[in-house]
Design a protein around this motif. Structure first.
Motif, mmCIF file in Angstrom:
data_model
loop_
_atom_site.group_PDB
_atom_site.id
_atom_site.type_symbol
_atom_site.label_atom_id
_atom_site.label_comp_id
_atom_site.label_asym_id
_atom_site.label_seq_id
_atom_site.Cartn_x
_atom_site.Cartn_y
_atom_site.Cartn_z
ATOM 1 N N ARG A 10 0.815 -1.058 0.048
ATOM 2 C CA ARG A 10 0.025 -0.022 -0.009
ATOM 3 C C ARG A 10 1.051 1.205 -0.224
ATOM 4 N N ASP A 11 0.665 2.182 -1.011
ATOM 5 C CA ASP A 11 1.284 3.620 -1.137
ATOM 6 C C ASP A 11 2.895 3.529 -0.597
ATOM 7 N N GLY A 12 3.646 2.785 -1.566
ATOM 8 C CA GLY A 12 4.828 2.905 -1.019
ATOM 9 C C GLY A 12 5.654 1.907 -0.078
ATOM 10 N N LEU A 13 4.713 1.015 0.583
ATOM 11 C CA LEU A 13 5.219 -0.074 1.618
ATOM 12 C C LEU A 13 4.694 -1.256 1.502
ATOM 13 N N VAL A 14 5.711 -2.082 1.429
ATOM 14 C CA VAL A 14 5.393 -3.501 1.265
ATOM 15 C C VAL A 14 5.850 -4.469 2.876
ATOM 16 N N ILE A 15 4.902 -5.043 3.032
ATOM 17 C CA ILE A 15 5.260 -5.852 4.296
ATOM 18 C C ILE A 15 5.062 -7.425 4.030
ATOM 19 N N ILE A 16 5.985 -8.351 4.429
ATOM 20 C CA ILE A 16 6.275 -9.667 4.219
ATOM 21 C C ILE A 16 5.906 -10.276 5.594
ATOM 22 N N LYS A 17 4.883 -11.078 5.707
ATOM 23 C CA LYS A 17 4.392 -11.654 7.133
ATOM 24 C C LYS A 17 4.508 -13.248 6.897
ATOM 25 N N GLU A 18 5.307 -13.738 7.788
ATOM 26 C CA GLU A 18 5.573 -15.280 7.768
ATOM 27 C C GLU A 18 5.239 -15.820 9.531
ATOM 28 N N GLY A 19 4.575 -16.802 9.728
ATOM 29 C CA GLY A 19 4.141 -16.923 11.053
ATOM 30 C C GLY A 19 4.542 -18.437 11.565
ATOM 31 N N SER A 20 4.777 -18.626 12.611
ATOM 32 C CA SER A 20 4.907 -20.100 13.023
ATOM 33 C C SER A 20 4.561 -20.062 14.562
ATOM 34 N N GLY A 21 3.191 -20.694 14.902
ATOM 35 C CA GLY A 21 2.767 -20.698 16.094
ATOM 36 C C GLY A 21 2.672 -19.077 16.731
ATOM 37 N N VAL A 42 5.758 -14.448 14.816
ATOM 38 C CA VAL A 42 5.635 -14.062 13.535
ATOM 39 C C VAL A 42 6.823 -13.119 13.081
ATOM 40 N N ARG A 43 7.269 -13.389 11.921
ATOM 41 C CA ARG A 43 8.393 -12.585 11.239
ATOM 42 C C ARG A 43 8.006 -11.789 10.161
ATOM 43 N N LEU A 44 8.334 -10.399 10.250
ATOM 44 C CA LEU A 44 7.816 -9.380 9.389
ATOM 45 C C LEU A 44 9.192 -8.736 8.816
ATOM 46 N N SER A 45 9.163 -8.574 7.558
ATOM 47 C CA SER A 45 9.826 -7.631 6.740
ATOM 48 C C SER A 45 9.288 -6.590 6.108
ATOM 49 N N LEU A 46 9.723 -5.271 6.218
ATOM 50 C CA LEU A 46 9.184 -4.115 5.786
ATOM 51 C C LEU A 46 9.868 -3.411 4.898
ATOM 52 N N ILE A 47 9.426 -3.091 3.551
ATOM 53 C CA ILE A 47 10.375 -2.270 2.730
ATOM 54 C C ILE A 47 9.330 -0.856 2.437
ATOM 55 N N SER A 48 10.121 0.264 2.476
ATOM 56 C CA SER A 48 9.234 1.464 2.275
ATOM 57 C C SER A 48 10.061 2.469 1.353
#
Length: 243
Positions: A168-179, A182-188
């Motif tokens: 959304r609007d110049g921001l990308v979020i990658i989400k991966e969960g286990s139990g 949660v692991r998240l990568s953000l690129i803006s």
């Protein structure tokens, strides 16, 4: 993991118990000061891994290694987070000061206790410092323990196996969960910078435990993003036509 001690403007005094009385480590706005002897009551923050952050008032016993008393103290000095390594031997004290960033946020910081707002203030300072030192592209990797599922309302969602990607609007979020983790990568880009900082602080506030934070990095392959936004069958090969 041993507890960590933090001094701020609101919590400025850490007394150390020595054989000949207490030594007080004092927050002085831009630096730390050391007073010996000292009979002041303590007023500091102790961060106990996986348990919480609390305001302390009792004198602290320094660790002893090879006859040397050692204590590590973090200090929020205006817009800088610093680590002081204090050593005491033969009645003489010395210290080494380091500037630290998001490494302070690794190792099981539980967002509970009566000093949690002070810890959040440190996180905000570290994030602001990173943004000031970066240009055009901003990235972050978070590994958090959460109570409930994380939702990103208003974002376009893409699914690749157990990985979800939101944009959304110049921001990308990658989400991966286990139990519960949660692991998240953000690129803006610069366009999404306000949302970048807002999402990071919101994610941290809603988590139970911070296991890892890395600014200026991501924890997922860039190819994951490219596979969503530039699928292989849409790639265009540029070049001259063969005769």
């Amino acid at each position: 993991m041993p507890p960590r001690f933090l001094l701020t403007k609101r919590h400025p005094v850490l007394p150390l118990r020595l054989d000949n009385g207490n030594l007080c480590i004092m927050h002085r706005d831009k630096y730390l000061d050391f007073l010996l002897p000292c009979d002041m009551a303590g007023n500091y923050i102790v961060i106990i891994p996986y348990q919480g952050s609390y305001v302390g008032n009792k004198p602290v016993e320094p660790a002893v290694w090879n006859g040397v008393l050692n204590t590590e103290v973090y200090a929020l000095l205006r817009d800088e987070l610093a680590l002081y390594e204090l050593s005491i031997k033969g009645g003489k004290a010395s210290y080494v000061k380091y500037r630290v960033n998001e490494e302070f946020l690794r190792g099981g910081i539980s967002l509970s206790g009566d000093a949690v707002n002070d810890v959040l203030g440190v996180i905000n300072t570290v994030l602001t410092s990173y943004i000031k030192s970066s240009f055009m592209i901003y990235t972050a990797y978070l590994r958090l323990v959460v109570n409930n599922g994380i939702r990103f309302t208003g974002y376009r969602e893409y699914v690749r196996g157990r990985i979800k990607i939101y944009s959304r609007d110049g921001l990308v979020i990658i989400k991966e969960g286990s139990g519960n983790e949660v692991r998240l990568s953000l690129i803006s880009t610069l366009e999404g910078l306000d949302q970048f900082t807002s999402v990071i602080m919101s994610l941290i506030r809603s988590s139970r435990v911070i296991n890892d934070v890395r600014l200026g990095r991501i924890g997922h392959s860039v190819r994951t993003i490219l596979d969503v936004f530039i699928p292989p069958n849409n790639l265009i090969t540029l070049g001259g036509k063969g005769g």
